[in-house]
Design an enzyme around this catalytic site. Sequence first.
Site, mmCIF file in Angstrom:
data_model
loop_
_atom_site.group_PDB
_atom_site.id
_atom_site.type_symbol
_atom_site.label_atom_id
_atom_site.label_comp_id
_atom_site.label_asym_id
_atom_site.label_seq_id
_atom_site.Cartn_x
_atom_site.Cartn_y
_atom_site.Cartn_z
ATOM 1 N N GLY A 9 0.826 -1.196 0.000
ATOM 2 C CA GLY A 9 0.000 0.000 0.000
ATOM 3 C C GLY A 9 0.865 1.252 0.000
ATOM 4 N N ILE A 10 1.864 1.276 -0.847
ATOM 5 C CA ILE A 10 2.849 2.359 -0.836
ATOM 6 C C ILE A 10 2.285 3.681 -1.340
ATOM 7 C CG2 ILE A 10 3.768 1.961 -3.173
ATOM 8 C CD1 ILE A 10 6.597 2.380 -1.945
ATOM 9 N N GLY A 12 -0.507 5.209 -0.492
ATOM 10 C CA GLY A 12 -1.301 5.967 0.474
ATOM 11 C C GLY A 12 -0.460 6.949 1.274
ATOM 12 N N GLN A 13 -1.121 7.671 2.171
ATOM 13 C CA GLN A 13 -0.438 8.657 3.015
ATOM 14 C C GLN A 13 0.716 8.023 3.792
ATOM 15 O OE1 GLN A 13 -2.204 11.624 6.161
ATOM 16 N NE2 GLN A 13 -1.876 9.681 7.221
ATOM 17 N N SER A 126 -5.694 -0.148 15.127
ATOM 18 C CA SER A 126 -6.382 1.144 15.244
ATOM 19 C C SER A 126 -6.950 1.363 16.643
ATOM 20 C CB SER A 126 -7.522 1.218 14.226
ATOM 21 O OG SER A 126 -8.339 2.348 14.451
ATOM 22 N N GLU A 128 -9.651 2.625 17.098
ATOM 23 C CA GLU A 128 -11.080 2.335 16.970
ATOM 24 C C GLU A 128 -11.433 0.974 17.561
ATOM 25 O OE1 GLU A 128 -13.698 4.103 15.426
ATOM 26 O OE2 GLU A 128 -12.407 5.865 15.227
ATOM 27 N N TYR A 149 -15.008 -1.642 10.264
ATOM 28 C CA TYR A 149 -13.574 -1.342 10.205
ATOM 29 C C TYR A 149 -12.870 -1.795 11.479
ATOM 30 C CZ TYR A 149 -9.316 1.534 10.324
ATOM 31 O OH TYR A 149 -8.014 1.959 10.420
ATOM 32 N N HIS A 179 -4.071 10.083 12.463
ATOM 33 C CA HIS A 179 -2.862 10.836 12.133
ATOM 34 C C HIS A 179 -2.995 11.406 10.724
ATOM 35 C CE1 HIS A 179 -2.374 6.557 11.304
ATOM 36 N NE2 HIS A 179 -1.548 6.853 10.317
ATOM 37 N N ARG A 184 -3.091 13.320 3.025
ATOM 38 C CA ARG A 184 -4.333 12.634 3.382
ATOM 39 C C ARG A 184 -5.360 12.773 2.262
ATOM 40 N NH1 ARG A 184 -5.588 8.560 6.270
ATOM 41 N NH2 ARG A 184 -5.287 9.310 8.408
#
Length: 317
Positions: A9-10, A12-13, A126, A128, A149, A179, A184
Amino acid sequence: MIKKALIIGISGQDGSLLSKYLLDNNYEVYGTSRDYEITNFNGLKKLGIFNDVKIYSMVLNDFRSVLKIINMVKPDEIYNLGGQTSVGYSYLQPFETFESIVNGCLNILESIKYLDVDCKIFNPSSSECYGGSNTVLNEKSPFNPISPYAIAKTSAYWLTSNYRDTYGIHTCSGILSNHESFLRNKRFVTMKIVNSAKKISQGLEKTLELGDITIKRDWGCAEEYVRGMHLMLQQEKPEDMIISTGVSISLEEFVDYTFKKYELNYRDHLVINDEFKRPNEINTIKLSNDTLYSKLKWKPKKNVYNVIDNLVDKINE
């Protein structure tokens, strides 16, 4: 000897920021994306490092695809940052959320077990997962996930723990609070607030629509969090730890501070829309980062207001 890191997943943020951090620390950086041909890799390009990393197409929920890339790269460290990252979106796409987070985590762990390679794995969990509390939470606090999630992240957390204990794989979970950075995605509420404030100040929009603004979260600086991820994998004995600032504020306070940056009163523009409220919402999350500080000397230098300042500065460039 130069270490090799594989960032799943390079694009993404976190993947982009971690790539830069690792390159600055003399790593060879490899990355994966679900579809290399159509991914724009804006984060890597904005950071000026797109040509410094090697990227492969990989489908995280396909075991053969994961096994092939890991066997080809033979990384020293794997950072699994490729799962679905939005709590709100998980209510709309629970199957995609579970496949990318749970099956993806399992495929990585099974690949390492099958290949029997000496590789460390970072799993992004997370805050969450805790389900919220008015008391300060730590690594020993029980999980109580209430969104698709969070349930998926909790499952991946326990998979990571199980493979560590059962098969001796060097893997750990970083329990991450919210974060942010200028990389983002715009669908996240923080970027929605900053973008709306700017457009309202320019006369391009009149209102900002949000759901529950009483919720309290711990918002930190993403650049600092990726450093925490790396530090966690450098431990001789893997251990799950919270990465957070230790300070939570309400979404209303976030909006107020952002609008004041543009000399606006948010009360003149904010509209509460029930459509943006989630079926289950965590009101308050308070976290302790004492473990990460005491064991790895990681402590955030930037608070949420510094984060907002940076977002506003970047969007105004």
